[in-house]
Design an enzyme around this catalytic site. Sequence first.
Site, PDB file in Angstrom:
ATOM      1  N   GLU A   1      -9.628   6.116   3.369  1.00 10.69           N
ATOM      2  CA  GLU A   1     -10.415   5.103   3.908  1.00 10.69           C
ATOM      3  C   GLU A   1      -9.564   3.713   4.072  1.00 10.69           C
ATOM      4  OE1 GLU A   1      -9.966   5.312   0.742  1.00 10.69           O
ATOM      5  OE2 GLU A   1      -9.319   3.276   0.377  1.00 10.69           O
TER       6      GLU A   1
ATOM      7  N   LYS B   1       0.703  -1.183   0.094  1.00  9.64           N
ATOM      8  CA  LYS B   1       0.108   0.251  -0.126  1.00  9.64           C
ATOM      9  C   LYS B   1       0.964   1.172  -0.218  1.00  9.64           C
ATOM     10  CE  LYS B   1      -4.031  -1.921   0.329  1.00  9.64           C
ATOM     11  NZ  LYS B   1      -5.160  -1.808  -0.925  1.00  9.64           N
TER      12      LYS B   1
ATOM     13  N   SER C   1       1.751  -9.853  -1.060  1.00  6.74           N
ATOM     14  CA  SER C   1       1.387  -8.251  -0.960  1.00  6.74           C
ATOM     15  C   SER C   1       1.637  -7.529   0.444  1.00  6.74           C
ATOM     16  CB  SER C   1      -0.215  -8.106  -1.124  1.00  6.74           C
ATOM     17  OG  SER C   1      -1.176  -9.002  -0.547  1.00  6.74           O
TER      18      SER C   1
HETATM   19  C1  LIG Z   1      -1.779  -7.070   2.559  1.00  4.04           C
HETATM   20  C2  LIG Z   1      -2.937  -6.804   1.658  1.00  4.04           C
HETATM   21  N1  LIG Z   1      -3.165  -7.311   0.432  1.00  4.04           N
HETATM   22  C3  LIG Z   1      -4.180  -7.084  -0.219  1.00  4.04           C
HETATM   23  C4  LIG Z   1      -5.081  -6.155   0.076  1.00  4.04           C
HETATM   24  C5  LIG Z   1      -6.175  -5.980  -0.929  1.00  4.04           C
HETATM   25  O1  LIG Z   1      -5.958  -4.798  -1.558  1.00  4.04           O
HETATM   26  P1  LIG Z   1      -5.668  -4.564  -2.998  1.00  4.04           P
HETATM   27  O2  LIG Z   1      -6.646  -5.404  -3.767  1.00  4.04           O
HETATM   28  O3  LIG Z   1      -5.947  -3.317  -3.348  1.00  4.04           O
HETATM   29  O4  LIG Z   1      -4.316  -5.021  -3.228  1.00  4.04           O
HETATM   30  C6  LIG Z   1      -4.996  -5.377   1.445  1.00  4.04           C
HETATM   31  C7  LIG Z   1      -5.653  -4.434   1.581  1.00  4.04           C
HETATM   32  O5  LIG Z   1      -5.635  -3.885   2.585  1.00  4.04           O
HETATM   33  C8  LIG Z   1      -3.871  -5.663   2.104  1.00  4.04           C
HETATM   34  O6  LIG Z   1      -3.438  -5.246   3.244  1.00  4.04           O
END
Ligand SMILES: Cc1ncc(COP(=O)(O)O)c(C=O)c1O
Length: 396
Positions: free
Chosen positions: A114, A92, A380
């Site tokens: 948000e 993020k 992620s």
């Molecule tokens: C570690 C992590 N992966 C994935 C997501 C999902 O978001 P996005 O689909 O925008 O990557 C989040 C959302 O807070 C997250 O914290």
Amino acid sequence: MDKAIIKVDENGFYGQFGGAYIPEMLYPNIEELRENYESIMASGDFREEFDRLLRDYVGRPTPLYFANRLSEKYGAKIYLKREDLCHTGAHKINNTVGQIILARKLNKKRIIAETGAGQHGVATATVCALMGMECTVYMGAVDMERQKPNVERMRILGANVVPANSGSKTLKDATNEAMRQWINNPVDTHYIIGSVVGPHPYPEMVARFQSVISAEMKVQLMEKEGRENPDLVIACVGGGSNAAGAFYHYYNQADVRLIAVEAAGLGVLSGKSAATTVLGKPGILHGSRTLLMQTADGQVVEPHSISAGLDYPGIGPVHAHLFDSGRGEFVAVEDEHAMQAGIELSRLEGIIPAIESAHAFHALKQIKYRSSDVIVINLSGRGDKDLETYIKWGNY
Ligand SMILES: Cc1ncc(COP(=O)(O)O)c(C=O)c1O
């Protein structure tokens, strides 16, 4: 337009999805952003500051790690793109660094955001502290409960965290609240949206900030495999920003399979799910035309996922188009399976993933691939914020 070619048009459409469906009172804010974001992002001093902060502050490039034991278990060459090693623990921050520089160049003094899992809220509070800007983060009351450590992290960083008490008290309700606040404070406030959702230009702008993920993957794969393209890229999808970043430079490379993993909650057909591409229909959500879960008369259906970051009733318009055009392959993973995959990664590689990311790992059991395939899974985020959920689940 060739359906398989993924490119945004000047009105923010990917195929039939996207655009800016906004109340009149938001028009000046969105218009200011739309008119300025491309020239600011293209300017030399923006690029210099963005690249420098990604390197020295966020810790980029993040490693592309060859996961030996996972590869042995699944019978393919599996690499992990280590977004979990970014400062603040998830991808993020790539986007918030970009947007805070942009906000400053637009002379904004206040930031609102948000958050669902709290990772975007923490990333926003972090860059606000870095730049000395006032920060208010809206968060569903349910999410505040299940992501307590992140609420306190935001407060330590100086942000004001405001609970959203409407609807399911989760991410969509926090987004509604942030949009309302933005309408009331148009001149001095920038709204940092945390995923590839919202009215144009947000989805494309956020995707471009996150595209550093696949830009680095290309260089790293060239070093490790002698080729820029993997056979598959796998990423979880809430709104879709980490997936958009991991897919971005491969959208139009037909030899790369793009696997997007949604949350099936307690089961796709259980009534407690966030499997948007299975259950959703086209409609307008948070300012763009996309696929969203809705009742026959167009009311948004409350989503469910064990992971707060995937607990969203829609997906970004680029993902709706990836689905609609057949360019992306969509898989839905249940809560229980995601938790098992999280434990498996912890035991095989010594990495406790965020529960959002754990969904992407279970996809290995749900798709077909060849033993010669090079697979990149976008990891992620890290699991620190989810310890309480892991503990409550308890099955380890
Ligand atoms: C570690 C992590 N992966 C994935 C997501 C999902 O978001 P996005 O689909 O925008 O990557 C989040 C959302 O807070 C997250 O914290």
